[in-house]
Design an enzyme around this catalytic site. Structure first.
Site, PDB file in Angstrom:
ATOM      1  N   MET A  47       0.803  -1.219   0.000  1.00  0.00           N
ATOM      2  CA  MET A  47       0.000   0.000   0.000  1.00  0.00           C
ATOM      3  C   MET A  47       0.839   1.274   0.000  1.00  0.00           C
ATOM      4  SD  MET A  47      -3.105  -0.955  -0.181  1.00  0.00           S
ATOM      5  CE  MET A  47      -3.841   0.644   0.128  1.00  0.00           C
ATOM      6  N   ARG A  48       2.175   1.123   0.033  1.00  0.00           N
ATOM      7  CA  ARG A  48       3.001   2.327   0.104  1.00  0.00           C
ATOM      8  C   ARG A  48       2.822   3.199  -1.133  1.00  0.00           C
ATOM      9  NH1 ARG A  48       7.629   0.245   1.625  1.00  0.00           N
ATOM     10  NH2 ARG A  48       7.449   0.845   3.801  1.00  0.00           N
ATOM     11  N   ALA A  49       2.634   2.577  -2.286  1.00  0.00           N
ATOM     12  CA  ALA A  49       2.476   3.349  -3.521  1.00  0.00           C
ATOM     13  C   ALA A  49       1.234   4.232  -3.456  1.00  0.00           C
ATOM     14  CB  ALA A  49       2.389   2.407  -4.721  1.00  0.00           C
TER      15      ALA A  49
END
Length: 684
Positions: free
Chosen positions: A274-276
């Site tokens: 989910m970092r993107a």
């Protein structure tokens, strides 16, 4: 202090300047990784950004640059009394490639900690970079454990130093910028993901723009202060715009429609985790603030995707980073209907001209109103596809090329290989292949420190100090410790090696369609070398000579590209290939004496061409063996009748022979462990 080159005077490089400025507006974006060929103003732009940043207010005398309005409660120099702060330029701290862990995070005085119970802490580069810029040139050449520490500090906003139960914590929030030349090796995908944004830079091919670059650089070198003065107005305008965007940032609204587009884009491109999504959201918000708007538009989401996703799309080291812009536009259009009215309202509210670009660097303009070159969309032309075998055209000329030369064969599907390692214990750069004495790993013993103490062996230190306590007049509970008592822990981990491939590209290898399997095996070994952080080199031999196709480098994808375009044909000058490998290793020993080599010869063992080719090959093999070079021969011989020549070559090399089938990790036969031979006897 020398006058820095003005940021607004950098010609072109729109994406680079925009990514840096977005991080200046919102450090939570997560930093920038700048990838590109040498000589493309990467370092110049980063250093110029520091001079462009607003001044920082700090607590006077604090070595950790605490903010007087909100000092760090755990600051080692604290607690700080309320008093006026001092203003200074934004710090630019550069991390050298050869820096130690103590230089990065700081060091504790272990002697004082044991004897006096005092936390005497010497700050490292992370402390100096707090509330400033930390610049890592050639970040891909930095030791992996230092990159881990660096990115952990950047993610947590704090640095922790622990030595034998004594710990220190201090704030470490900074704008992280790394630059790298992909030709010198790639970062691991896990580390790529920790950089918020990435940009690809390369020199313009337009003569007019190149002329302007040279003209400005010569003018700056001749009179730096005069040149900087000419750009002072543009610099001040961008500095004011950064401050205005920072003030506007908390008011920017990220609507549900924009969030849906961000999530849909990340899902469409199959990015991991989910970092993107989070980085894209922060980047789109910063883009809106930079444009002077309070609403995030679809164009902000698009630009954020172009900056935040390309480096997260790689699935293996041979994939070029990039983004399919047609797919991006299709996704944004598909999920953009729900916020079309919202974007239109936000555009009218935030921009008089309705274009959302502002007057700074971005999709349509550069800082200070400087003219921009007529270039394609960001990333256009940066990804160079490797030629397919059926598109190779006419056979390429090479050593001994001519009649019988065949077009390059396509490599078969790579597979997971068994571990090939160098015997004995080395002291090379940290990696994942062979046993070595390293700063990290399991403790195997103790010794007197050579220079500064880095890792204390507590039990050995106590044993060394204990017999002298009465003589030293010990009267209290504390242990009287002298510097001569301190013992350094000896640790064993793993090192990286130089894996030099010597590949037979002669006509005998091309026969029976074996070259496809051979290339697949070498490609598999290259993937293994990438995962184990090795340097690699590639020597090929065919016709009448051998050629260093790729000098030793950390870029395994460069080796893969050379391998794919490798033509075959001609005789088999095995001796020339082994002698050329010997020459390469001789030079590398001078450049990097601590890195131990592993020679992987990929051949069927045949030697033809010239007088006494078999005898010459044997002498060349024994020359490598006499120097203790660890080697393995990948036997590519096929067919019902086998001559066993590759096994004989392995004997001359004092190494190990393994067939293509035995090379597979899931193979039952022929487990490959340490490469046996002269190196084993020498280590013993």
């Amino acid at each position: 202090m020398s006058t820095p080159y003005p940021f607004t005077a950098v010609v072109g490089q729109d994406d680079l300047r925009l990514a840096l400025l977005l991080n200046a507006v919102s450090p939570q974006v997560g930093g920038v990784l700048v990838r590109g060929e040498k000589g493309t103003a990467k370092s110049t732009a980063v250093r110029a950004l520091a001079a462009l940043m607003p001044e920082t207010e700090v607590v006077p005398g604090c070595r950790f640059s605490c903010d007087p309005a909100a000092p760090d409660p755990s600051c080692p120099d604290g607690p700080h009394e309320s008093r006026p702060g001092a203003r200074r330029p934004t710090a630019l701290v550069e991390l050298p490639v050869g820096a130690s862990e103590d230089r990065l995070v700081g060091a504790l005085d272990i002697e004082r900690a044991l004897a006096e119970g005092v936390k005497a802490f010497e700050p490292g580069l992370l402390a100096g970079a707090h509330r400033g810029i930390l610049y890592v040139d050639e970040v891909n050449l930095l030791n992996d454990h230092l990159v881990d520490l660096l990115l952990d500090a950047a993610a947590m906003g704090a640095s922790y130093v622990e030595r034998e139960g004594v710990s220190v914590r201090h704030a470490a929030r900074f704008l992280l910028v790394g630059t790298m030349n992909p030709e010198e090796g790639e970062l691991r995908p896990q580390l790529l993901d920790r950089f918020g944004l990435t940009v690809e830079v390369k020199a313009s091919r337009e003569p007019e723009q190149r002329v302007e670059v040279v003209r400005r650089r010569l003018a700056y070198d001749d009179a730096p202060e005069e040149f900087a003065a000419r750009w002072a107005g543009e610099e001040a305008a961008v500095r004011q715009r950064i401050m205005a965007a920072r003030e506007l940032l908390p008011s920017v609204r990220l609507g549900e429609g924009a969030l849906l587009q961000i999530a849909a884009t990340c899902g469409a491109f199959e990015v991991d985790g989910m970092r993107a999504d989070i980085v894209m959201a922060r980047t789109a918000t910063a883009l809106a603030a930079w444009a002077g708007r309070t609403d995030v538009l679809a164009e902000d989401v698009r630009q954020a995707a172009l900056l935040a996703l390309p480096h997260r799309r790689r699935r293996n080291p041979f994939d070029a980073p990039g983004l399919d812009e047609d797919k991006l536009d299709e996704t944004l259009e598909r999920f953009g209907g729900q916020n079309e009215d919202e974007d239109r309202d936000g555009d009218e509210a935030g921009n008089d001209d309705g274009d959302g670009d502002g007057d700074g660097p971005g999709p349509g303009g550069g800082p200070g109103g400087q003219p921009e070159p007529d270039e394609g969309p960001p990333g256009d032309g940066d990804v160079t596809a490797r030629p397919e075998a059926d598109e190779a055209g006419k056979p390429q000329a090479g050593p001994g090329g001519g009649a019988g030369e065949r077009a390059p064969a396509r490599a078969s599907e790579p597979f997971r290989t068994k571990v090939l390692s160098v015997p004995g214990i080395g002291e090379g750069a940290a990696g994942r292949r062979s046993r070595a004495r390293t700063d990290r790993g399991r403790t195997t013993g103790a010794r007197r420190p050579r220079g500064a103490l880095t890792t204390l062996h507590l039990a050995a230190t106590v044993r060394a100090a204990a017999p002298h306590q009465r003589v030293r007049g010990r009267s209290g509970p504390g242990l009287v410790v002298r510097r001569d008592d301190l013992r350094q822990a000896v640790r064993e981990g793993h090192e990286s090696n130089l894996v030099l491939f010597v590949v037979d590209a002669s006509g005998s290898m091309a026969a029976r369609q074996r070259m496809s399997a051979v290339k697949g095996a070498v490609l598999s070994l290259l993937l293994d070398a990438y995962q184990r952080r090795d340097k690699v080199g590639l020597v090929t031999f065919r016709g009448a000579a051998a050629e260093v196709v790729l000098p030793p480098t950390s870029s395994v994808d460069a080796a893969a590209a050379r391998l794919e375009s490798l033509p075959t044909g001609g005789r088999t000058p095995l001796a020339a290939g082994l002698l050329r490998a010997h020459d390469v290793l001789r030079v590398e020993r001078l450049r990097d004496p601590a890195r131990r080599p592993l020679v992987v010869v990929v051949t069927d063992g045949r030697a033809t061409g010239g007088p006494q080719p078999v005898a010459l090959a044997g002498r060349a093999a024994r020359l490598l063996a006499s120097e203790g070079t660890a080697s393995v021969v990948v036997d590519c011989e096929a067919g019902p009748v086998r001559l066993g020549l590759a096994g004989q070559l392995a004997g001359e090399l004092d190494g190990t022979a393994v067939t293509l089938d035995e090379l597979r990790a899931d193979s039952i036969a022929g487990l490959v462990r340490d490469v046996q031979g002269a190196g084993t006897r020498r280590a013993a």
